[in-house]
Design a protein around this motif. Sequence first.
Motif, mmCIF file in Angstrom:
data_model
loop_
_atom_site.group_PDB
_atom_site.id
_atom_site.type_symbol
_atom_site.label_atom_id
_atom_site.label_comp_id
_atom_site.label_asym_id
_atom_site.label_seq_id
_atom_site.Cartn_x
_atom_site.Cartn_y
_atom_site.Cartn_z
ATOM 1 N N LEU A 19 0.886 -1.036 0.197
ATOM 2 C CA LEU A 19 0.010 0.002 -0.390
ATOM 3 C C LEU A 19 0.913 1.481 0.118
ATOM 4 O O LEU A 19 1.960 1.376 1.047
ATOM 5 C CB LEU A 19 -0.876 0.022 1.234
ATOM 6 N N ASN A 78 1.009 5.192 -1.915
ATOM 7 C CA ASN A 78 0.175 6.544 -2.177
ATOM 8 C C ASN A 78 0.611 7.511 -2.975
ATOM 9 O O ASN A 78 0.823 8.095 -3.878
ATOM 10 C CB ASN A 78 -1.227 7.428 -1.156
ATOM 11 N N ILE A 94 -3.187 3.572 -1.870
ATOM 12 C CA ILE A 94 -4.328 4.222 -0.758
ATOM 13 C C ILE A 94 -3.548 5.234 -0.098
ATOM 14 O O ILE A 94 -2.292 4.411 0.549
ATOM 15 C CB ILE A 94 -4.724 2.856 -0.275
ATOM 16 N N ASP A 95 -4.294 5.852 0.384
ATOM 17 C CA ASP A 95 -3.451 7.507 1.506
ATOM 18 C C ASP A 95 -3.989 6.812 3.062
ATOM 19 O O ASP A 95 -4.839 6.691 2.921
ATOM 20 C CB ASP A 95 -4.376 8.464 1.445
ATOM 21 N N ALA A 140 -3.759 7.944 5.111
ATOM 22 C CA ALA A 140 -3.519 8.604 6.208
ATOM 23 C C ALA A 140 -5.227 9.071 5.701
ATOM 24 O O ALA A 140 -5.237 9.540 6.722
ATOM 25 C CB ALA A 140 -2.671 10.436 6.349
ATOM 26 N N ALA A 180 4.755 3.788 5.808
ATOM 27 C CA ALA A 180 4.053 4.594 5.925
ATOM 28 C C ALA A 180 4.147 6.182 6.475
ATOM 29 O O ALA A 180 3.204 5.797 6.769
ATOM 30 C CB ALA A 180 2.850 3.715 5.247
ATOM 31 N N GLU A 181 5.162 7.200 5.909
ATOM 32 C CA GLU A 181 5.704 8.433 6.884
ATOM 33 C C GLU A 181 5.789 9.351 6.334
ATOM 34 O O GLU A 181 7.331 8.697 5.617
ATOM 35 C CB GLU A 181 5.611 7.762 8.873
ATOM 36 N N ARG A 207 9.853 10.694 6.272
ATOM 37 C CA ARG A 207 10.765 9.652 7.050
ATOM 38 C C ARG A 207 12.401 11.420 7.156
ATOM 39 O O ARG A 207 12.911 10.751 7.566
ATOM 40 C CB ARG A 207 11.409 9.341 6.532
ATOM 41 N N ALA A 262 -2.377 7.935 9.532
ATOM 42 C CA ALA A 262 -1.746 6.968 9.005
ATOM 43 C C ALA A 262 -1.244 5.786 10.390
ATOM 44 O O ALA A 262 -2.304 4.578 9.942
ATOM 45 C CB ALA A 262 -0.448 7.091 8.098
ATOM 46 N N LEU A 314 8.791 1.287 11.309
ATOM 47 C CA LEU A 314 9.916 0.946 11.240
ATOM 48 C C LEU A 314 9.986 2.437 12.129
ATOM 49 O O LEU A 314 9.258 3.656 11.808
ATOM 50 C CB LEU A 314 10.141 1.600 10.407
ATOM 51 N N TYR A 322 9.864 15.465 12.533
ATOM 52 C CA TYR A 322 9.756 13.456 12.299
ATOM 53 C C TYR A 322 9.159 12.724 13.697
ATOM 54 O O TYR A 322 8.837 12.179 13.893
ATOM 55 C CB TYR A 322 10.438 13.763 10.872
ATOM 56 N N LYS A 363 7.428 10.080 16.101
ATOM 57 C CA LYS A 363 7.097 8.328 16.108
ATOM 58 C C LYS A 363 7.124 8.590 17.383
ATOM 59 O O LYS A 363 6.899 6.741 18.032
ATOM 60 C CB LYS A 363 9.358 8.292 15.745
ATOM 61 N N GLY A 385 18.131 3.201 13.512
ATOM 62 C CA GLY A 385 19.185 4.380 13.490
ATOM 63 C C GLY A 385 18.970 4.173 11.424
ATOM 64 O O GLY A 385 18.122 4.538 10.891
ATOM 65 N N VAL A 386 19.928 5.446 11.661
ATOM 66 C CA VAL A 386 20.149 5.935 9.500
ATOM 67 C C VAL A 386 20.189 5.077 8.729
ATOM 68 O O VAL A 386 21.384 3.997 9.072
ATOM 69 C CB VAL A 386 21.151 7.176 9.557
ATOM 70 N N VAL A 387 19.449 5.037 7.469
ATOM 71 C CA VAL A 387 19.970 2.875 7.142
ATOM 72 C C VAL A 387 21.066 3.993 5.936
ATOM 73 O O VAL A 387 20.652 5.619 5.631
ATOM 74 C CB VAL A 387 18.549 3.374 6.616
ATOM 75 N N ARG A 415 15.988 3.861 -4.026
ATOM 76 C CA ARG A 415 16.310 5.540 -4.295
ATOM 77 C C ARG A 415 18.159 5.628 -3.527
ATOM 78 O O ARG A 415 18.631 5.006 -2.840
ATOM 79 C CB ARG A 415 15.902 6.457 -3.767
#
Length: 372
Positions: free
Chosen positions: A15, A17, A58-59, A61, A83-84, A86, A108, A128, A174, A178, A202-204, A221
């Motif tokens: 899912l 959006n 689908i959104d 939120a 789905a946030e 980030r 969400a 996450l 942000y 969380k 942590g940071v990926v 990405r």
Amino acid sequence: MALRFSRLGARVTLLDNGSRREIDKRLGTASLTRIRSLPERLGAWHDRTGRRIRSHDIDLAENYAALRALLSDCRPDIIVHFAEQRSAPYSMMSSEAGRYTVDNNLRATHNILSAIAESGIDPHLVHLGSLGVYGYCSAGLRLPEGYLPVTATGPDGREVRKEVLFPGEPDSIYHMTKALDQQLFAFHARFHGLRVTDLHQGVVWGTQTAETRIDPRLVNRFDHDRLYGTVVNRFMIQGITGQPLSVYGSGTQRRGFIHIEDMLRCIAYATRTPPNRGDRVRVINQVAETCSVDHIAALVSAQTGVPISHVDNPRREPEGNELDVDTSTLRGIGFTPRLFETALGPEIEDVQALLAPPAETTGPAARAVTAP
Ligand SMILES: NC(=O)c1ccc[n+]([C@@H]2O[C@H](COP(=O)([O-])OP(=O)(O)OC[C@H]3O[C@@H](n4cnc5c(N)ncnc54)[C@H](O)[C@@H]3O)[C@@H](O)[C@H]2O)c1
């Protein structure tokens, strides 16, 4: 993550959006790697593996009815909630971006929890989350996995012992979302018996996974802009293009990091070991190492030969911080992560190769292929 689960034999439904792609359009930014449309990506996966992944626009939120209907229909065993919005810098960029981050992320998360409760299904929800919910200062403590034991004195003078959610001090809107997500999970676990694991990640870093390497159309990405590009990506690009590595301030800010392959392994581990109904939310600190910004710069500089340049810090953040994180759960399963010291060099070579124009579009052979 969807590809990994698909490879492991799960029936995956995705899912999304497309909001991340929309944000790129609004900011005028783009991934340095070419990101195909979702149908093209899933088509490439099917071409290569014969496996199908279903997807729905689908959104989460905004469209609660569609989410609830889909969950009732799919009845998933596992839901992994990514789905946030980030980016911490994006959330701090303007009042509008901050409000969008709060509205999107909290709605969400709460919609997913409500839809699970309302449709009477019993999936294991894996979220996450972020190490940043604790704030980036361990204040002489080792940051626990979610819960801090406290001892207080009651009105009758008796000692009361409890474990409470760590009273974090998130440093961005942000990260605040969380931190608030944690309250939503705690409520629904207590009230509806939902089974939830919150991964304080942590940071990926890292671009490719075993699955994305099998076809160029599947590449992940690679963001290097000032809002979505992480410090690791930005240093790598500066190193590859021969520009000085711009370290903000002293560079003694420490953060937690994890390689993308290790992230997949950790999420797969979390999904295999669900909490029971009635358990409190399980929190796992999903971090391979903590490292200072100047140390990462030194590693990239050694690899690429470009110098380091300290610039005024444009962010509101402490000049330096200690960061000691309890990673007992992952150490307990014998997790041996990829670390910068040995894995950053190959990653830089990988990114260089990804960014090089494909050989067939530059040489005479390519001209022959593309000539009408
Ligand atoms: N990348 C990191 O370093 C990192 C570190 C810690 C935690 N996380 C968390 O991991 C998750 C995934 O991060 P990522 O880097 O893959 O980010 P991402 O932006 O690439 O992925 C999030 C996806 O969720 C979608 N989305 C957002 N809001 C939505 C909504 N309302 N409805 C439907 N889809 C929606 C976006 O379009 C995007 O595809 C995020 O929750 C992030 O906070 C990421």
